[in-house]
Design a protein around this motif. Structure first.
Motif, PDB file in Angstrom:
ATOM      1  N   GLN A   1       0.842  -1.205   0.000  1.00  0.00           N
ATOM      2  CA  GLN A   1       0.000   0.000   0.000  1.00  0.00           C
ATOM      3  C   GLN A   1       0.875   1.252   0.000  1.00  0.00           C
ATOM      4  O   GLN A   1       0.522   2.247  -0.635  1.00  0.00           O
ATOM      5  CB  GLN A   1      -0.939   0.001   1.209  1.00  0.00           C
ATOM      6  N   LYS A   2       2.002   1.188   0.691  1.00  0.00           N
ATOM      7  CA  LYS A   2       2.927   2.327   0.716  1.00  0.00           C
ATOM      8  C   LYS A   2       3.353   2.688  -0.699  1.00  0.00           C
ATOM      9  O   LYS A   2       3.333   3.858  -1.086  1.00  0.00           O
ATOM     10  CB  LYS A   2       4.138   1.982   1.577  1.00  0.00           C
ATOM     11  N   ALA A   3       3.739   1.694  -1.487  1.00  0.00           N
ATOM     12  CA  ALA A   3       4.172   1.942  -2.868  1.00  0.00           C
ATOM     13  C   ALA A   3       3.029   2.454  -3.731  1.00  0.00           C
ATOM     14  O   ALA A   3       3.211   3.362  -4.541  1.00  0.00           O
ATOM     15  CB  ALA A   3       4.758   0.665  -3.470  1.00  0.00           C
ATOM     16  N   LYS A   4       1.858   1.893  -3.538  1.00  0.00           N
ATOM     17  CA  LYS A   4       0.698   2.350  -4.315  1.00  0.00           C
ATOM     18  C   LYS A   4       0.396   3.817  -4.013  1.00  0.00           C
ATOM     19  O   LYS A   4       0.033   4.578  -4.899  1.00  0.00           O
ATOM     20  CB  LYS A   4      -0.515   1.478  -4.022  1.00  0.00           C
ATOM     21  N   GLY A   5       0.588   4.209  -2.763  1.00  0.00           N
ATOM     22  CA  GLY A   5       0.336   5.590  -2.361  1.00  0.00           C
ATOM     23  C   GLY A   5       1.349   6.585  -2.900  1.00  0.00           C
ATOM     24  O   GLY A   5       1.098   7.789  -2.905  1.00  0.00           O
ATOM     25  N   LEU A   6       2.479   6.086  -3.365  1.00  0.00           N
ATOM     26  CA  LEU A   6       3.516   6.965  -3.917  1.00  0.00           C
ATOM     27  C   LEU A   6       3.323   7.255  -5.407  1.00  0.00           C
ATOM     28  O   LEU A   6       4.016   8.107  -5.963  1.00  0.00           O
ATOM     29  CB  LEU A   6       4.903   6.349  -3.699  1.00  0.00           C
ATOM     30  N   CYS A   7       2.387   6.586  -6.032  1.00  0.00           N
ATOM     31  CA  CYS A   7       2.216   6.738  -7.482  1.00  0.00           C
ATOM     32  C   CYS A   7       1.987   8.188  -7.886  1.00  0.00           C
ATOM     33  O   CYS A   7       2.715   8.722  -8.733  1.00  0.00           O
ATOM     34  CB  CYS A   7       1.070   5.855  -7.971  1.00  0.00           C
TER      35      CYS A   7
END
Length: 143
Positions: A97-103
């Motif tokens: 989720q952390k990576a998805k939030g960085l998009c």
């Protein structure tokens, strides 16, 4: 005739790539990302669950480089590895989720870097420049 770096496509492309990477690195540093991680996330944002081999092919990097990048990304909580359901010998790479939030913030940073680099180009020049770059890249892929 002496080599003129100002007339060398390779020299200029290398210099431009270094400057793009430096600018991008400065823009994404506050997000906790390195350029190699950003490139990997670009591929995963397009298609989550790729294998390491698929990432190597799509990003045209060495296997060892990708392995190191993925290890760091796993350590940083950006990805997790899961058994590949179609091939038990490999693992699929999934974003957290952390990576998805960085998009959004990371791609906004990349857009800002591109805009800064091409600020002195009009729209027609931008399109021509990008088209010529794509043609040069395609020519080298065909070698």
């Amino acid at each position: 005739m002496a080599f003129q770096k100002e007339r060398s496509a390779g020299f200029l492309a290398n210099q431009m790539a270094r400057l793009f990477a430096k600018g991008l690195q400065q823009r994404i540093r506050s997000l906790g990302l390195a350029p190699a991680q950003f490139m990997t996330l670009l591929a995963l944002w397009d298609e989550d669950g790729l294998t390491q081999s698929e990432l190597v092919r799509r990003l045209d990097v060495e296997q060892a480089t990708m392995a190191n990048t993925l290890t760091r990304m796993e350590r940083d909580g950006l990805i997790e590895r899961r058994s590949n359901p179609t091939d038990g010998r490999s693992q699929s790479i999934y974003m957290t989720q952390k990576a998805k939030g960085l998009c959004a913030p990371a791609t906004d940073a990349a857009r800002a870097q591109n805009a800064a680099a091409l600020a002195d180009f009009n729209d027609q020049e931008k399109e021509m420049f990008l088209a010529l770059m794509r043609r040069a890249i395609a020519a080298m892929h065909d070698e």
